[in-house]
Design a protein around this motif. Structure first.
Motif, PDB file in Angstrom:
ATOM      1  N   LYS A 159      -6.808  15.322   5.017  1.00  0.00           N
ATOM      2  CA  LYS A 159      -7.519  15.636   3.774  1.00  0.00           C
ATOM      3  C   LYS A 159      -6.670  16.546   2.881  1.00  0.00           C
ATOM      4  CE  LYS A 159     -11.041  16.347   0.878  1.00  0.00           C
ATOM      5  NZ  LYS A 159     -12.330  16.883   1.281  1.00  0.00           N
ATOM      6  N   LYS A 160      -6.065  17.565   3.472  1.00  0.00           N
ATOM      7  CA  LYS A 160      -5.232  18.495   2.707  1.00  0.00           C
ATOM      8  C   LYS A 160      -4.041  17.783   2.085  1.00  0.00           C
ATOM      9  CE  LYS A 160      -2.531  22.759   3.140  1.00  0.00           C
ATOM     10  NZ  LYS A 160      -2.032  23.799   4.079  1.00  0.00           N
ATOM     11  N   ALA A 161      -3.386  16.907   2.843  1.00  0.00           N
ATOM     12  CA  ALA A 161      -2.214  16.200   2.333  1.00  0.00           C
ATOM     13  C   ALA A 161      -2.576  15.275   1.183  1.00  0.00           C
ATOM     14  CB  ALA A 161      -1.556  15.408   3.464  1.00  0.00           C
TER      15      ALA A 161
ATOM     16  N   SER B 150      -8.070  13.981 -15.080  1.00  0.00           N
ATOM     17  CA  SER B 150      -8.834  15.228 -15.175  1.00  0.00           C
ATOM     18  C   SER B 150      -9.824  15.407 -14.029  1.00  0.00           C
ATOM     19  CB  SER B 150      -9.579  15.280 -16.503  1.00  0.00           C
ATOM     20  OG  SER B 150     -10.481  14.173 -16.611  1.00  0.00           O
ATOM     21  N   ALA B 151     -10.007  14.375 -13.222  1.00  0.00           N
ATOM     22  CA  ALA B 151     -10.969  14.465 -12.113  1.00  0.00           C
ATOM     23  C   ALA B 151     -10.449  15.391 -11.022  1.00  0.00           C
ATOM     24  CB  ALA B 151     -11.242  13.073 -11.546  1.00  0.00           C
ATOM     25  N   SER B 152     -11.363  15.904 -10.211  1.00  0.00           N
ATOM     26  CA  SER B 152     -10.974  16.743  -9.082  1.00  0.00           C
ATOM     27  C   SER B 152     -10.356  15.851  -7.999  1.00  0.00           C
ATOM     28  CB  SER B 152     -12.190  17.467  -8.509  1.00  0.00           C
ATOM     29  OG  SER B 152     -13.059  16.550  -7.872  1.00  0.00           O
ATOM     30  N   PRO B 153      -9.562  16.422  -7.069  1.00  0.00           N
ATOM     31  CA  PRO B 153      -8.993  15.602  -5.991  1.00  0.00           C
ATOM     32  C   PRO B 153     -10.047  14.840  -5.199  1.00  0.00           C
ATOM     33  CG  PRO B 153      -7.871  17.713  -6.089  1.00  0.00           C
ATOM     34  CD  PRO B 153      -9.010  17.790  -7.060  1.00  0.00           C
ATOM     35  N   ASP B 154     -11.195  15.479  -4.905  1.00  0.00           N
ATOM     36  CA  ASP B 154     -12.253  14.777  -4.179  1.00  0.00           C
ATOM     37  C   ASP B 154     -12.788  13.596  -4.982  1.00  0.00           C
ATOM     38  OD1 ASP B 154     -12.315  16.199  -1.781  1.00  0.00           O
ATOM     39  OD2 ASP B 154     -13.612  17.754  -2.604  1.00  0.00           O
ATOM     40  N   GLU B 155     -12.927  13.774  -6.295  1.00  0.00           N
ATOM     41  CA  GLU B 155     -13.395  12.681  -7.144  1.00  0.00           C
ATOM     42  C   GLU B 155     -12.363  11.560  -7.208  1.00  0.00           C
ATOM     43  OE1 GLU B 155     -16.195  15.224 -10.285  1.00  0.00           O
ATOM     44  OE2 GLU B 155     -14.040  14.953 -10.675  1.00  0.00           O
ATOM     45  N   LYS B 156     -11.090  11.925  -7.206  1.00  0.00           N
ATOM     46  CA  LYS B 156     -10.030  10.916  -7.223  1.00  0.00           C
ATOM     47  C   LYS B 156     -10.038  10.098  -5.931  1.00  0.00           C
ATOM     48  CE  LYS B 156      -6.980  13.505 -10.322  1.00  0.00           C
ATOM     49  NZ  LYS B 156      -5.675  14.204 -10.477  1.00  0.00           N
ATOM     50  N   ILE B 157     -10.223  10.782  -4.802  1.00  0.00           N
ATOM     51  CA  ILE B 157     -10.290  10.076  -3.520  1.00  0.00           C
ATOM     52  C   ILE B 157     -11.427   9.071  -3.530  1.00  0.00           C
ATOM     53  CG2 ILE B 157     -10.790  10.326  -1.064  1.00  0.00           C
ATOM     54  CD1 ILE B 157      -9.329  13.052  -1.196  1.00  0.00           C
TER      55      ILE B 157
ATOM     56  N   PHE C 214       0.831  -1.193   0.000  1.00  0.00           N
ATOM     57  CA  PHE C 214       0.000   0.000   0.000  1.00  0.00           C
ATOM     58  C   PHE C 214       0.871   1.250   0.000  1.00  0.00           C
ATOM     59  CE2 PHE C 214      -2.592  -3.339   1.834  1.00  0.00           C
ATOM     60  CZ  PHE C 214      -3.805  -3.166   1.192  1.00  0.00           C
ATOM     61  N   THR C 215       0.474   2.221  -0.806  1.00  0.00           N
ATOM     62  CA  THR C 215       1.205   3.481  -0.940  1.00  0.00           C
ATOM     63  C   THR C 215       0.572   4.555  -0.067  1.00  0.00           C
ATOM     64  OG1 THR C 215       1.815   2.940  -3.222  1.00  0.00           O
ATOM     65  CG2 THR C 215       1.965   5.260  -2.564  1.00  0.00           C
ATOM     66  N   LEU C 216       1.403   5.259   0.688  1.00  0.00           N
ATOM     67  CA  LEU C 216       0.918   6.336   1.544  1.00  0.00           C
ATOM     68  C   LEU C 216       0.517   7.544   0.702  1.00  0.00           C
ATOM     69  CD1 LEU C 216       0.525   7.368   4.488  1.00  0.00           C
ATOM     70  CD2 LEU C 216       2.861   8.258   4.349  1.00  0.00           C
ATOM     71  N   LEU C 217      -0.698   8.036   0.920  1.00  0.00           N
ATOM     72  CA  LEU C 217      -1.185   9.204   0.196  1.00  0.00           C
ATOM     73  C   LEU C 217      -1.235  10.460   1.061  1.00  0.00           C
ATOM     74  CD1 LEU C 217      -4.058   7.644  -1.945  1.00  0.00           C
ATOM     75  CD2 LEU C 217      -1.779   8.350  -2.685  1.00  0.00           C
ATOM     76  N   GLY C 218      -1.116  10.304   2.363  1.00  0.00           N
ATOM     77  CA  GLY C 218      -1.127  11.488   3.221  1.00  0.00           C
ATOM     78  C   GLY C 218      -1.245  11.114   4.679  1.00  0.00           C
ATOM     79  N   VAL C 219      -0.798  12.025   5.542  1.00  0.00           N
ATOM     80  CA  VAL C 219      -0.921  11.842   6.991  1.00  0.00           C
ATOM     81  C   VAL C 219      -1.481  13.128   7.594  1.00  0.00           C
ATOM     82  CG1 VAL C 219       1.039  10.256   7.041  1.00  0.00           C
ATOM     83  CG2 VAL C 219       1.405  12.669   7.552  1.00  0.00           C
ATOM     84  N   GLY C 220      -2.059  12.987   8.787  1.00  0.00           N
ATOM     85  CA  GLY C 220      -2.595  14.162   9.477  1.00  0.00           C
ATOM     86  C   GLY C 220      -2.977  13.816  10.890  1.00  0.00           C
ATOM     87  N   VAL C 221      -3.214  14.832  11.686  1.00  0.00           N
ATOM     88  CA  VAL C 221      -3.571  14.627  13.081  1.00  0.00           C
ATOM     89  C   VAL C 221      -5.071  14.792  13.267  1.00  0.00           C
ATOM     90  CG1 VAL C 221      -3.214  17.058  13.719  1.00  0.00           C
ATOM     91  CG2 VAL C 221      -3.002  15.270  15.470  1.00  0.00           C
TER      92      VAL C 221
ATOM     93  N   ASP D 261     -14.051  19.016   5.121  1.00  0.00           N
ATOM     94  CA  ASP D 261     -12.652  19.186   5.527  1.00  0.00           C
ATOM     95  C   ASP D 261     -12.043  17.903   6.058  1.00  0.00           C
ATOM     96  OD1 ASP D 261     -12.620  21.880   4.842  1.00  0.00           O
ATOM     97  OD2 ASP D 261     -13.291  22.529   6.836  1.00  0.00           O
ATOM     98  N   GLY D 262     -12.877  16.903   6.322  1.00  0.00           N
ATOM     99  CA  GLY D 262     -12.397  15.617   6.790  1.00  0.00           C
ATOM    100  C   GLY D 262     -12.346  15.517   8.304  1.00  0.00           C
ATOM    101  N   ILE D 263     -12.359  14.284   8.811  1.00  0.00           N
ATOM    102  CA  ILE D 263     -12.203  14.048  10.241  1.00  0.00           C
ATOM    103  C   ILE D 263     -10.860  14.593  10.719  1.00  0.00           C
ATOM    104  CG2 ILE D 263     -11.908  12.207  11.953  1.00  0.00           C
ATOM    105  CD1 ILE D 263     -14.011  10.606  10.431  1.00  0.00           C
ATOM    106  N   SER D 264      -9.874  14.509   9.863  1.00  0.00           N
ATOM    107  CA  SER D 264      -8.578  15.140  10.100  1.00  0.00           C
ATOM    108  C   SER D 264      -8.304  16.081   8.934  1.00  0.00           C
ATOM    109  CB  SER D 264      -7.466  14.090  10.198  1.00  0.00           C
ATOM    110  OG  SER D 264      -6.190  14.705  10.105  1.00  0.00           O
ATOM    111  N   PRO D 265      -8.575  17.377   9.093  1.00  0.00           N
ATOM    112  CA  PRO D 265      -8.327  18.310   7.983  1.00  0.00           C
ATOM    113  C   PRO D 265      -6.901  18.249   7.430  1.00  0.00           C
ATOM    114  CG  PRO D 265      -9.670  19.368   9.654  1.00  0.00           C
ATOM    115  CD  PRO D 265      -9.245  18.043  10.224  1.00  0.00           C
ATOM    116  N   PRO D 266      -5.856  18.100   8.273  1.00  0.00           N
ATOM    117  CA  PRO D 266      -4.509  17.982   7.692  1.00  0.00           C
ATOM    118  C   PRO D 266      -4.353  16.752   6.809  1.00  0.00           C
ATOM    119  CG  PRO D 266      -4.364  18.584  10.011  1.00  0.00           C
ATOM    120  CD  PRO D 266      -5.787  18.214   9.749  1.00  0.00           C
TER     121      PRO D 266
END
Length: 273
Positions: A261-263, A132-139, A96-103, A254-259
């Motif tokens: 989601k941003k990452a 071409s999809a938006s980041p939310d659509e990609k997620i 599995f590839t890491l796509l982001g971390v947050g607190v 914004d996500g349960i962990s906004p950081p």
């Protein structure tokens, strides 16, 4: 890759889904001044201290070398996540590839509860994320079409039941949101009740020590088979809606962990085919 998601494999994976976490802690003690009349003892202590310092220096260097460049550090907690997650199992599972971390923080005091990393099987040839999809659509595309993992790392000593309560609230909020959006059929809502009850019952009231990983795996979709939501060492449930929406809850708004989601959004900006 697809054969790992047969029913027998699901059960084997649920039993053997485990990861090991290595820790090292070193403590130094100050020594009291010794009287000059005890010269032999002083010499002996000096040699002993020198040997200890040399040993500690060597261990420190080993630890530094083990700080792999393929790790991502959560800046809010200094907790490290491997960029590639290897799951130890008797049956083959993807890397599995890491796509982001947050607190994850709660209350107006901003108490840091845990760091979370989001992983996905980006090597799945069937994934085909539109560039071409938006980041939310990609997620959403990734969560709906590939195996995913959420790694939870508590920042302080907690309990499984405390984390369970947060997960349950997130799922209940997701149920209400999907009803409001008319994205939940009556059959789906009825079908999720039993797996949801089982999910809640899997978590014991025992402690969970800080920095101990709790990995939650969602298997890839397989025609004719419900997806599995597997909680490391605790068990699994089978339900497409629950498996999918548990992960998607972390990225709503914004996500349960906004950081986090941003990452993930930043990581996926140029991702796709």
């Amino acid at each position: 890759m697809l054969q790992i998601f047969q029913p027998t494999t699901f059960r084997a994976l649920s039993r053997n889904f485990s990861l090991s976490v290595a820790r090292r802690a070193f403590h130094q003690q100050a020594s009291r001044p010794l009287r000059s009349s005890a010269k032999p003892l002083v010499v002996g202590c000096a040699l002993t201290v020198s040997a200890l310092l040399a040993f500690q220096t060597t261990v420190h260097l080993d630890a530094a070398l083990s700080e792999k460049s393929d790790e991502t550090i959560d800046p809010a907690t200094s907790i490290a996540f491997p960029n590639t997650l290897h799951i130890t199992s008797k049956v083959p599972v993807p890397n599995f590839t890491l796509l982001g971390v947050g607190v994850r923080t709660v209350s107006f005091l901003g108490i840091r509860v845990y760091s979370v990393g989001f992983y996905a099987d980006l090597d799945d040839p069937k994934l085909n994320v539109p560039k071409s999809a938006s980041p939310d659509e990609k997620i959403e595309h990734i969560v709906r079409n590939s195996a995913c993992v959420l790694r939870i790392m508590p920042t302080r000593n907690t309990s499984y039941s405390h984390l369970r309560d947060g997960f349950v609230r997130a799922i209940q909020a997701r149920l209400q949101l999907c009803r409001k959006r008319q994205q939940l059929s009556s059959d789906e809502e009825f079908g999720v009740q039993s797996p949801f009850r089982k999910f809640k019952s899997m978590f014991p009231s025992t402690p969970l020590i800080k920095h101990t990983p709790l990995d939650i795996l969602v298997t890839a979709p397989e025609p004719g088979q419900p997806r599995n939501l597997i909680v490391r060492d605790l068990g699994s449930v089978q339900n497409d809606w629950l498996a999918r929406e548990f992960i998607l809850a972390y990225f709503e708004g914004d996500g349960i962990s906004p950081p986090l989601k941003k990452a993930v959004v930043e990581k996926l900006q140029d991702f796709g085919r």
